[in-house]
Design a protein around this motif. Sequence first.
Motif, short mmCIF file in Angstrom:
data_model
loop_
_atom_site.label_atom_id
_atom_site.label_comp_id
_atom_site.label_asym_id
_atom_site.label_seq_id
_atom_site.Cartn_x
_atom_site.Cartn_y
_atom_site.Cartn_z
N LYS A 29 0.81 -1.22 0.00
CA LYS A 29 0.00 0.00 0.00
C LYS A 29 0.85 1.28 0.00
O LYS A 29 0.31 2.38 -0.08
CB LYS A 29 -0.92 0.00 1.23
N ARG A 30 2.15 1.12 0.07
CA ARG A 30 3.03 2.30 0.13
C ARG A 30 3.32 2.79 -1.30
O ARG A 30 4.15 2.22 -2.00
CB ARG A 30 4.35 1.94 0.81
N HIS A 31 2.66 3.84 -1.71
CA HIS A 31 2.90 4.39 -3.05
C HIS A 31 2.95 5.92 -3.05
O HIS A 31 2.98 6.55 -4.10
CB HIS A 31 1.81 3.93 -4.03
N THR A 32 2.98 6.53 -1.86
CA THR A 32 3.13 7.99 -1.79
C THR A 32 4.54 8.33 -1.31
O THR A 32 5.16 7.55 -0.58
CB THR A 32 2.11 8.60 -0.82
N LYS A 33 5.01 9.49 -1.70
CA LYS A 33 6.36 9.91 -1.32
C LYS A 33 6.30 10.87 -0.14
O LYS A 33 5.52 11.83 -0.15
CB LYS A 33 7.06 10.58 -2.50
N THR A 34 7.12 10.61 0.87
CA THR A 34 7.20 11.53 2.00
C THR A 34 8.27 12.58 1.77
O THR A 34 8.13 13.72 2.20
CB THR A 34 7.54 10.77 3.30
N HIS A 35 9.36 12.21 1.10
CA HIS A 35 10.47 13.13 0.87
C HIS A 35 10.64 13.41 -0.62
O HIS A 35 10.37 12.56 -1.46
CB HIS A 35 11.78 12.54 1.41
N THR A 36 11.12 14.63 -0.91
CA THR A 36 11.42 15.03 -2.28
C THR A 36 12.74 15.78 -2.29
O THR A 36 13.39 15.91 -1.25
CB THR A 36 10.27 15.89 -2.85
N LEU A 37 13.16 16.29 -3.45
CA LEU A 37 14.44 16.97 -3.60
C LEU A 37 14.50 18.25 -2.77
O LEU A 37 13.56 19.05 -2.78
CB LEU A 37 14.67 17.35 -5.06
N CYS A 38 15.61 18.45 -2.10
CA CYS A 38 15.85 19.69 -1.35
C CYS A 38 16.58 20.66 -2.27
O CYS A 38 17.54 20.29 -2.95
CB CYS A 38 16.69 19.41 -0.11
N CYS A 39 16.12 21.90 -2.29
CA CYS A 39 16.71 22.88 -3.20
C CYS A 39 18.06 23.39 -2.70
O CYS A 39 18.83 23.97 -3.46
CB CYS A 39 15.76 24.05 -3.43
N ARG A 40 18.40 23.18 -1.41
CA ARG A 40 19.68 23.66 -0.89
C ARG A 40 20.77 22.60 -0.98
O ARG A 40 21.85 22.86 -1.49
CB ARG A 40 19.53 24.12 0.57
N CYS A 41 20.48 21.37 -0.52
CA CYS A 41 21.54 20.35 -0.50
C CYS A 41 21.44 19.37 -1.67
O CYS A 41 22.39 18.65 -1.95
CB CYS A 41 21.53 19.58 0.82
N GLY A 42 20.28 19.32 -2.35
CA GLY A 42 20.14 18.47 -3.52
C GLY A 42 19.81 17.02 -3.21
O GLY A 42 19.73 16.20 -4.12
N ARG A 43 19.62 16.67 -1.94
CA ARG A 43 19.30 15.29 -1.57
C ARG A 43 17.79 15.12 -1.50
O ARG A 43 17.04 16.09 -1.36
CB ARG A 43 19.92 14.96 -0.21
N CYS A 86 13.97 19.92 5.55
CA CYS A 86 14.91 18.94 5.01
C CYS A 86 15.54 18.17 6.16
O CYS A 86 16.03 18.76 7.13
CB CYS A 86 15.99 19.63 4.19
N ALA A 87 15.54 16.85 6.05
CA ALA A 87 16.11 16.00 7.09
C ALA A 87 17.63 16.02 7.06
O ALA A 87 18.28 15.68 8.05
CB ALA A 87 15.61 14.58 6.93
N SER A 88 18.23 16.42 5.95
CA SER A 88 19.68 16.40 5.81
C SER A 88 20.33 17.72 6.21
O SER A 88 21.24 17.75 7.03
CB SER A 88 20.06 16.05 4.38
N CYS A 89 19.84 18.83 5.63
CA CYS A 89 20.51 20.11 5.88
C CYS A 89 19.69 21.05 6.75
O CYS A 89 20.18 22.08 7.19
CB CYS A 89 20.83 20.81 4.55
N GLY A 90 18.41 20.74 7.01
CA GLY A 90 17.58 21.56 7.87
C GLY A 90 16.89 22.71 7.17
O GLY A 90 16.29 23.56 7.83
N TYR A 91 16.97 22.78 5.83
CA TYR A 91 16.31 23.84 5.08
C TYR A 91 14.83 23.86 5.44
O TYR A 91 14.24 22.81 5.60
CB TYR A 91 16.49 23.60 3.57
N PRO A 92 14.17 24.98 5.64
CA PRO A 92 14.55 26.37 5.36
C PRO A 92 15.22 27.10 6.53
O PRO A 92 15.29 28.33 6.51
CB PRO A 92 13.21 27.02 5.03
N ARG A 93 15.70 26.41 7.54
CA ARG A 93 16.42 27.05 8.62
C ARG A 93 17.67 27.74 8.06
O ARG A 93 18.30 27.22 7.13
CB ARG A 93 16.83 25.99 9.65
N ALA A 94 18.03 28.86 8.61
CA ALA A 94 19.16 29.64 8.08
C ALA A 94 20.48 28.90 8.29
O ALA A 94 21.34 28.88 7.40
CB ALA A 94 19.21 31.01 8.74
N LYS A 95 20.64 28.27 9.46
CA LYS A 95 21.89 27.55 9.74
C LYS A 95 21.77 26.12 9.24
O LYS A 95 20.72 25.51 9.30
CB LYS A 95 22.17 27.54 11.24
#
Length: 97
Positions: free
Chosen positions: A10-24, A34-43
């Motif tokens: 039943k899993r056919h939806t996406k929770t994550h997509t491309l991050c515009c800051r880190c590209g992951r 973003c789970a990787s870089c924290g975007y849109p946080r400034a730091k």
Amino acid sequence: MTKGTQSFGKRHTKTHTLCCRCGRISYHIQKHRCASCGYPRAKKRTYHWSVKAKRRHTTGTGRITHLRDVQRRFKNGFREGTQAKSQRKVKSAEQTA
């Protein structure tokens, strides 16, 4: 309903997509974070408990386009508005002498 194979179908939806800051593919669509870089946080998202992650994302692992320019200008003392001395006159004087 079981917890195994049938549930995974039943899993056919996406929770994550491309991050515009880190590209992951780490940007959570519903959380808007973003789970990787924290975007849109400034730091940028970094933790001391993950030394390897800091090593992967630190300065010098990318293109460092701005810092490469700064290093070159530092060697010349950040001079601006001056004209470079002609190399032709110096070489011709050396050859004749």
